[in-house]
Write an enzyme that holds these catalytic residues in place. Structure first.
Site, mmCIF file in Angstrom:
data_model
loop_
_atom_site.group_PDB
_atom_site.id
_atom_site.type_symbol
_atom_site.label_atom_id
_atom_site.label_comp_id
_atom_site.label_asym_id
_atom_site.label_seq_id
_atom_site.Cartn_x
_atom_site.Cartn_y
_atom_site.Cartn_z
ATOM 1 N N GLN A 206 43.038 34.063 42.812
ATOM 2 C CA GLN A 206 41.996 33.986 44.022
ATOM 3 C C GLN A 206 42.046 32.407 44.451
ATOM 4 O O GLN A 206 42.363 31.353 43.287
ATOM 5 C CB GLN A 206 40.755 34.194 42.702
ATOM 6 C CG GLN A 206 40.616 35.786 43.349
ATOM 7 C CD GLN A 206 39.562 35.930 44.618
ATOM 8 O OE1 GLN A 206 39.917 37.556 44.796
ATOM 9 N NE2 GLN A 206 38.853 35.202 44.911
HETATM 10 N N1 LIG Z 1 47.158 50.337 51.482
HETATM 11 C C1 LIG Z 1 48.416 49.885 50.440
HETATM 12 N N2 LIG Z 1 47.379 49.275 49.297
HETATM 13 C C2 LIG Z 1 48.044 47.890 48.165
HETATM 14 C C3 LIG Z 1 49.560 48.029 48.207
HETATM 15 N N3 LIG Z 1 49.536 47.417 47.392
HETATM 16 C C4 LIG Z 1 48.315 47.021 47.086
HETATM 17 N N4 LIG Z 1 47.170 47.368 47.378
HETATM 18 C C5 LIG Z 1 45.466 47.419 47.197
HETATM 19 O O1 LIG Z 1 45.571 45.914 47.083
HETATM 20 C C6 LIG Z 1 43.951 45.942 46.870
HETATM 21 C C7 LIG Z 1 44.986 43.955 45.819
HETATM 22 O O2 LIG Z 1 45.369 44.688 45.089
HETATM 23 P P1 LIG Z 1 46.102 43.914 43.720
HETATM 24 O O3 LIG Z 1 47.043 44.188 42.612
HETATM 25 O O4 LIG Z 1 44.984 43.339 42.979
HETATM 26 O O5 LIG Z 1 46.354 42.717 44.247
HETATM 27 P P2 LIG Z 1 46.568 40.737 42.887
HETATM 28 O O6 LIG Z 1 47.738 40.581 43.781
HETATM 29 O O7 LIG Z 1 47.299 41.214 42.268
HETATM 30 O O8 LIG Z 1 45.135 40.399 43.747
HETATM 31 P P3 LIG Z 1 45.019 38.916 42.489
HETATM 32 O O9 LIG Z 1 44.672 39.743 41.341
HETATM 33 O O10 LIG Z 1 43.618 38.532 42.695
HETATM 34 O O11 LIG Z 1 46.038 37.928 42.646
HETATM 35 C C8 LIG Z 1 44.086 46.786 45.503
HETATM 36 O O12 LIG Z 1 43.706 47.258 46.377
HETATM 37 C C9 LIG Z 1 45.409 47.733 45.829
HETATM 38 O O13 LIG Z 1 45.278 48.759 46.204
HETATM 39 C C10 LIG Z 1 50.033 48.520 49.019
HETATM 40 O O14 LIG Z 1 50.662 48.551 49.337
HETATM 41 N N5 LIG Z 1 49.159 49.487 50.100
#
Ligand SMILES: Nc1nc2c(ncn2[C@@H]2O[C@H](COP(=O)(O)OP(=O)(O)OP(=O)(O)O)[C@@H](O)[C@H]2O)c(=O)[nH]1
Ligand SMILES: [Mg+2]
Lengths: 185, 362
Positions: free
Chosen positions: A70
């Site tokens: 974020q």
């Molecule tokens: N369709 C799809 N959705 C995904 C994929 N990888 C992650 N998501 C979705 O994207 C969203 C964000 O995933 P996170 O793993 O929380 O993202 P992050 O990079 O850790 O985000 P921060 O912790 O805020 O930095 C979630 O709703 C996941 O389900 C993917 O390969 N395909």
């Protein structure tokens, strides 16, 4: 015995690597890690702060730092740079609107002294989405070919299906291993 | 009450519970050896180091001592206040990277200290006005590296037009004064990600209801949702979006949706009706309200009805307000202010202007 030799020796014993997962919020960093670790990927909340995962891959113990992306948290990324062997930069391939933002964050990251020498793996994540950009498009959009300071490679992948996650990890672990344990200096 | 050791213990415990492998490394660090380990992050390390260097073990005993001594001297009080203020500042600086459990622990200890100080002060005979602590607090606030609140920093960079127009996903954009349904979305694909942008004075209805809305029979399956630059509009999404929702730059809107993750940036005056299983996020937002997904928009076929009974939609995290206190940027929408179940604009035939002015937040 020089300092570097000492470091190398020390590391050699431990066979440890420190890997930093960064990227914009919603990129899928936490999801990728959970998937790699064979954990449930539903109900993941956006990361407030960071998560640490330690797992063994090949002969190596990977200490993986997953830091929230974020905007508010990005100024704190630099607190995690020390002794980083590799950066895994995760991109939401469906997020066309923020590719510029993504590019700027990546390039400013790479100017950091403390990350000099770290290998860079770019994950073009969310390839399962129909409208997602290909790894070539992302490579272009992030201007990866201008990167001279770091060994890098881009892998398209999906945290949901698990496609290509291991291949990416193998590459980056191999890179770091070559540099840390098998170089002759 | 030995604070530093308690802090360390909670940190160790947490890490041990999560990560058995890091246990020894952290212990090592604590005994001063882990220069190479790289397992404890720099900020945490620095935090711990500073915590150790402060004479705060004695802090509680000094407080106790002073208490037992009767009226305390002003100097002694000043000194204590300064130390407590330092601790407070360190905690504030550390909030971004300390796990919330630990934050709460430290917070509790600090509160106890501060309380003791207040008691001491009120029990001391001479009571000159004591302003040290306040000044200190203000300083720490201004020196912490936080971007200005409410400034949407990303919006100043216009997205490359080519990128948006190349998209193969479904896009609904650049419309005003329209009632829109899934049949309004030009698309080659029937599922995947959906982008909605640049709408003003619109109702978007992608929910199929028992009484049926136009074009709702083949309700689109959405696996990722991007919403940006929307004003004065009502957006109705199904309760079962199988992925995350990213929303940027909304003003005076109602959003109804169910999804895995919800993140809203740079928005104001938005009422959110949400069904969700993770913590919703807001950042650079103001005047946002949250409440549960409306019963009447659930379809009988929606399997996840039990999400209605979950209260996750109220565990909002405001990344512009990472503190234990309640964020000023959002509140729970009282039931009395909810749109009545029968009051949603299900049908294309509604008077758009009247509906929007009746339902939208003021
Ligand atoms: N369709 C799809 N959705 C995904 C994929 N990888 C992650 N998501 C979705 O994207 C969203 C964000 O995933 P996170 O793993 O929380 O993202 P992050 O990079 O850790 O985000 P921060 O912790 O805020 O930095 C979630 O709703 C996941 O389900 C993917 O390969 N395909
Ligand atoms: Mg995360």
């Amino acid at each position: 015995m020089g300092l570097l030799t000492i470091i190398r020796k020390n590391r050699q014993k431990e066979h440890e690597m420190r890997i930093l997962f960064l990227g914009l919020d919603n990129a899928g960093k936490t999801t990728i890690l959970k998937k790699l670790n064979k954990e449930d990927i539903s109900g993941i909340s956006p990361t407030l702060g960071f998560n640490i995962k330690t797992f063994v891959h090949d002969r190596y113990t990977l200490n993986i730092w997953d830091v929230g992306g974020q905007r508010m948290l990005r100024p704190y990324w630099r607190n995690y740079f020390e002794q980083t062997d590799a950066i895994v930069w995760v991109v939401d391939s469906g997020d066309r609107f923020r590719m510029q933002d993504c590019k700027e964050e990546l390039h400013s990251l790479l100017t950091e002294d403390r990350l000099a020498g770290a290998s860079l793996l770019v994950f073009a994540n969310k390839q399962d989405l129909e409208g997602s950009m290909t790894s070539e498009e992302i490579s272009e959009a992030l201007d990866l070919k201008s990167i001279r300071t770091h060994q890098w490679k881009i892998f398209s992948c999906s945290a949901v299906t698990g496609e290509n996650l291991l291949e990416g990890l193998n590459w980056v672990v191999g890179e770091v291993a070559n540099r840390l344990y098998y170089s002759t200096t | 009450m030995k604070v530093p050791s308690l802090l360390l213990n909670t940190l160790i415990e947490r890490n041990v519970r999560k990560q058995p492998d890091t246990h020894s490394a952290i212990l090592c660090f604590i005994s001063g050896f882990t220069f190479w380990s790289g397992l404890v992050s720099y900020p945490v390390r620095r935090f711990l180091k500073r915590r150790r260097s402060l004479p705060s073990i004695e802090l509680s005993s000094r407080l106790d001592h002073l208490k037992s001594q009767g009226p305390a001297s002003l100097d002694a009080l000043n000194e204590l206040a300064l130390e407590i203020a330092k601790l407070r500042k360190e905690l504030t600086d550390a909030t971004a990277y300390l796990p919330s459990y630990d934050q709460r622990q430290y917070e509790t200890h600090l509160k106890t200290f501060e309380q003791s100080l207040v008691e001491l002060r009120s029990s001391s005979v001479s009571k000159p006005k004591f302003s040290f602590k306040r000044k200190q607090a203000a300083q720490s606030g201004s020196s912490s590296p936080q971007p200005a609140k409410g400034v949407p920093q990303s919006t100043s960079v216009p997205p490359p037009i080519s990128a948006a127009s190349q998209s193969n996903g479904r896009i609904l954009s650049n419309l005003s004064n329209e009632y829109l349904t899934s049949s309004s979305i030009p698309s080659s694909t029937s599922s995947g990600d959906l982008t909605i942008s640049n709408l003003d004075n619109c109702v978007v209805n992608l929910v199929s209801t028992p009484n049926g809305s136009p074009g709702s029979n083949q309700e689109p399956k959405i696996t990722a949702l991007h919403v940006r630059d929307i004003s004065n509009s009502i957006l109705l999404f199904p309760p079962n979006i199988d992925g995350s929702a990213m929303l940027h730059n909304l003003s005076r809107c109602i959003i109804v949706l169910g999804c895995h993750q919800f993140r809203m940036h740079s928005s104001s005056h938005v009422n959110v009706y949400l069904a969700i299983s993770s913590n919703p996020i807001i950042e650079h937002c103001s005047d946002i309200t949250f409440t549960g997904y409306p019963f009447s928009l659930f379809n009988d076929s929606d399997a996840e009805k039990d999400i209605l009974t979950s209260n996750k939609h109220l565990s909002v995290q405001d990344f512009s307000h990472i503190r234990p206190s309640q964020s000023p940027n959002w509140r729970i929408l009282p039931d009395s202010e909810r749109v009545p179940e029968g009051g949603w604009p299900h049908s294309k035939d509604v008077d758009l202007r009247a509906t929007l002015s009746r339902l939208l937040p003021t």
